[in-house]
Design a protein around this motif. Structure first.
Motif, short mmCIF file in Angstrom:
data_model
loop_
_atom_site.label_atom_id
_atom_site.label_comp_id
_atom_site.label_asym_id
_atom_site.label_seq_id
_atom_site.Cartn_x
_atom_site.Cartn_y
_atom_site.Cartn_z
N HIS A 193 0.87 -1.18 0.00
CA HIS A 193 0.00 0.00 0.00
C HIS A 193 0.91 1.23 0.00
O HIS A 193 2.03 1.19 0.49
CB HIS A 193 -0.87 -0.02 1.26
N SER A 203 2.90 4.29 0.96
CA SER A 203 3.39 4.90 2.19
C SER A 203 3.66 6.38 1.96
O SER A 203 3.23 7.23 2.73
CB SER A 203 4.69 4.21 2.64
N THR A 253 1.70 -4.28 3.75
CA THR A 253 0.41 -3.96 4.36
C THR A 253 -0.46 -5.20 4.46
O THR A 253 -0.58 -5.96 3.49
CB THR A 253 -0.32 -2.88 3.53
N TYR A 270 -6.92 -1.95 5.91
CA TYR A 270 -5.54 -2.06 5.48
C TYR A 270 -4.65 -1.57 6.61
O TYR A 270 -4.74 -0.40 7.03
CB TYR A 270 -5.31 -1.22 4.21
N ASN A 313 -0.79 -1.16 8.24
CA ASN A 313 0.65 -1.10 8.02
C ASN A 313 1.31 -2.27 8.76
O ASN A 313 1.18 -2.40 9.98
CB ASN A 313 1.19 0.24 8.54
N LEU A 345 -4.31 2.16 7.52
CA LEU A 345 -4.05 3.06 6.39
C LEU A 345 -5.29 3.41 5.60
O LEU A 345 -5.39 4.49 5.04
CB LEU A 345 -3.02 2.42 5.45
#
Length: 271
Positions: A220, A222, A235, A252, A254, A261
């Motif tokens: 995902h 960052s 993720t 989702y 981290n 996220l």
């Protein structure tokens, strides 16, 4: 000037400020208290809430950050596509309408869909793997992968192939985005355990008791340093099924830090 009164005001102000900072610190500790617990303790807490989860067979322990760039499609590539009307938007989005729609059946498998991609002549179709289908919206989504890990879509990154089908279940158009120049950087870092990822959502009061969670690991966004350059972080994607919900929720998380996220609803995943 009444210094005694002024002194009292300063004392009250500093007291309120310290109380505010203490509250922030406590909230932060509470937000992280489950993700810092040993795995066996986390498992006990989840069991007490009747929360179960299934995960990938081979659990990944460590992973790198990734850097990548959005691919810019060219007219030379467009000329390779036959039997379709193609347009490039903003350099990185390729859209196509098929001259002859392709019928689907009710039990198309992943292999069936990839046979269709090859037949249509979709560029770089071999870079996509993970597939979901949304029957309500009429969309089949192929996610780009890196070392068998899907790159999840979010607001700042697109690395997928969207195939659209009509009410007659005919594929008639698609939209394609792709990441290229993908590189690993920094040292490989240890990931949170699957149970710790679930506990993050529990701790935010987003997961009800008696929930069933399916977990997979991907990437995902960052950091997005510029419009076409991206930094991706490992993720966890948590698909949460709970009785009474019309549609599964997806979180989702981290995989390094345990932060949530993104949140969305789920599409059907094809096996």
């Amino acid at each position: 000037m009444d210094w005694s009164k002024t002194k009292s005001i300063f004392i009250v102000v500093f007291f309120i400020l310290n109380l505010f900072l203490l509250t922030l610190m406590i909230n932060k500790l509470n937000a992280n208290n489950l993700t810092n617990l040993p795995n066996d303790t986390v498992e006990d807490l989840l069991s007490a809430e009747s929360i179960t989860y299934t995960k990938q067979e081979n659990e990944v322990i460590e992973a790198y950050l990734l850097s990548a760039q959005s691919k810019q499609f060219t007219q030379e590539e467009v000329r390779l596509l036959k039997g379709q009307t193609v347009e490039i938007k903003n350099g990185s989005i390729l859209t196509s309408e098929l001259e002859e729609p392709i019928p689907l059946n009710e039990k198309n498998t992943v292999d069936d869909f990839f046979d269709i991609l090859e037949r249509v002549g979709v560029l770089y179709y071999e870079k996509y793997d993970y597939v979901t289908i949304d029957n309500a919206e009429g969309v089949v989504t192929f996610y780009q992968t890196y070392k068998d890990m899907p790159i999840y879509r979010n607001k700042s990154i697109y690395a997928q192939l969207l195939f659209y089908f009509n009410e007659d279940r005919e594929l008639y158009a698609y939209e394609q985005t792709l990441l290229e120049d993908i590189e690993e950087f920094n040292d490989k870092k240890e990931l949170l355990g699957y149970g710790q990822a679930v506990s993050t959502v529990v701790n935010q009061r987003l997961l009800q008791p008696n929930s069933d969670v399916k977990i997979d690991l991907g990437y995902h966004t960052s950091v997005q340093l510029e419009s076409n350059f991206h930094v991706l972080t490992p993720t966890y994607r948590l698909i949460v099924e709970h009785n009474g919900q019309e549609k599964d929720m997806v979180y989702y998380v981290n995989a390094y830090e345990g932060k949530i996220l993104d949140i969305s609803t789920n599409d059907e995943v094809l096996e």
